[in-house]
Design a protein around this motif. Sequence first.
Motif, PDB file in Angstrom:
ATOM      1  N   LEU A 122       0.824  -1.212   0.000  1.00 37.20           N
ATOM      2  CA  LEU A 122       0.000   0.000   0.000  1.00 37.20           C
ATOM      3  C   LEU A 122       0.859   1.263   0.000  1.00 37.20           C
ATOM      4  CD1 LEU A 122      -2.747  -1.311   2.401  1.00 37.20           C
ATOM      5  CD2 LEU A 122      -3.140  -0.561   0.060  1.00 37.20           C
ATOM      6  N   PHE A 169      -7.410   6.723   0.713  1.00 40.44           N
ATOM      7  CA  PHE A 169      -7.721   5.397   0.165  1.00 40.44           C
ATOM      8  C   PHE A 169      -6.703   4.359   0.635  1.00 40.44           C
ATOM      9  CE2 PHE A 169      -7.030   2.293  -3.297  1.00 40.44           C
ATOM     10  CZ  PHE A 169      -8.295   1.736  -3.391  1.00 40.44           C
ATOM     11  N   THR A 170      -5.411   4.679   0.470  1.00 32.74           N
ATOM     12  CA  THR A 170      -4.395   3.678   0.803  1.00 32.74           C
ATOM     13  C   THR A 170      -4.326   3.438   2.312  1.00 32.74           C
ATOM     14  OG1 THR A 170      -2.782   5.475   0.605  1.00 32.74           O
ATOM     15  CG2 THR A 170      -2.939   3.950  -1.230  1.00 32.74           C
ATOM     16  N   LEU A 204      -7.433   1.371   3.371  1.00 36.84           N
ATOM     17  CA  LEU A 204      -7.278  -0.039   3.005  1.00 36.84           C
ATOM     18  C   LEU A 204      -6.284  -0.731   3.938  1.00 36.84           C
ATOM     19  CD1 LEU A 204      -7.142  -0.471  -0.885  1.00 36.84           C
ATOM     20  CD2 LEU A 204      -8.885  -1.268   0.695  1.00 36.84           C
TER      21      LEU A 204
END
Lengths: 123, 134
Positions: free
Chosen positions: A74, A104-105, A108
């Motif tokens: 990531l 987002f990263t 996640l």
Amino acid sequence: MKTPLGTVFGLGSARTGTEHWWLQRVTAIANIPLVLFLIAFILWHLGADRATLMASVKHPLIAIALALSFLSILWHMRLGMQVVIEDYVHGRWRIVCLLVNAFFTIALGVAALYAILSLSFGA
Amino acid sequence: MAETHTDQRPLSPHLQIYRPMLTMMMSIVHRITGMALYFGIILLVWWLMAAAISAEYFALTQSVFGHWLGKIVLFGFTWALLHHMLGGLRHLLWDTGHGFKLNLVEWLARLNLALSIILTLALWIGVYWVRGTL
């Protein structure tokens, strides 16, 4: 991080370019064994039920390797997408895209770590 | 800053001006596979999250990936991953200052493309061989 030559001449943007480039390589190298592990892990659990997967993730080395895989991948993903955004997105949308990339990263990554810990310590 | 320079300056030719070459296409594909993997990893996190949530939900995700449509996506994922990793190895070689001879660059690009396809097929055939099914 600045290159020694950049420091001597006082050149460059004096910001984060060298460090970005370097971390992209560091995470790329880390990704090689980690991704190979991840592929093997996925293949091993094709069609498996939850109990089988859980039994695997309960092993500390598996849990640690999984967590390291997601962190490195990531991180590498965020750096890579940042370059793509800086190349193609101009104006006010650039900062929006960079923020979404970061959120987002990181989201996640937290989700993956939560799942790994939950499977590793859960019942 | 950008708005203050409105005078007509010469621009470098855009991409479609150039004759497509393998090395150039490989560079573009490296970026495209990187972006595909960026979004593809959502599937992997979903898979683990499903297992963390419940046995039933995990069984559902397993059946989604077991469906032929799911398998096509995973097949593409495998190729993108291997292609991007092999492309990354080429970049790491160049970072050491080696591998810039033009015929070698061309040869490495072909090797990268061929190996990504061969390894993807080998992986899937291997899985089929061991499990008797995909």
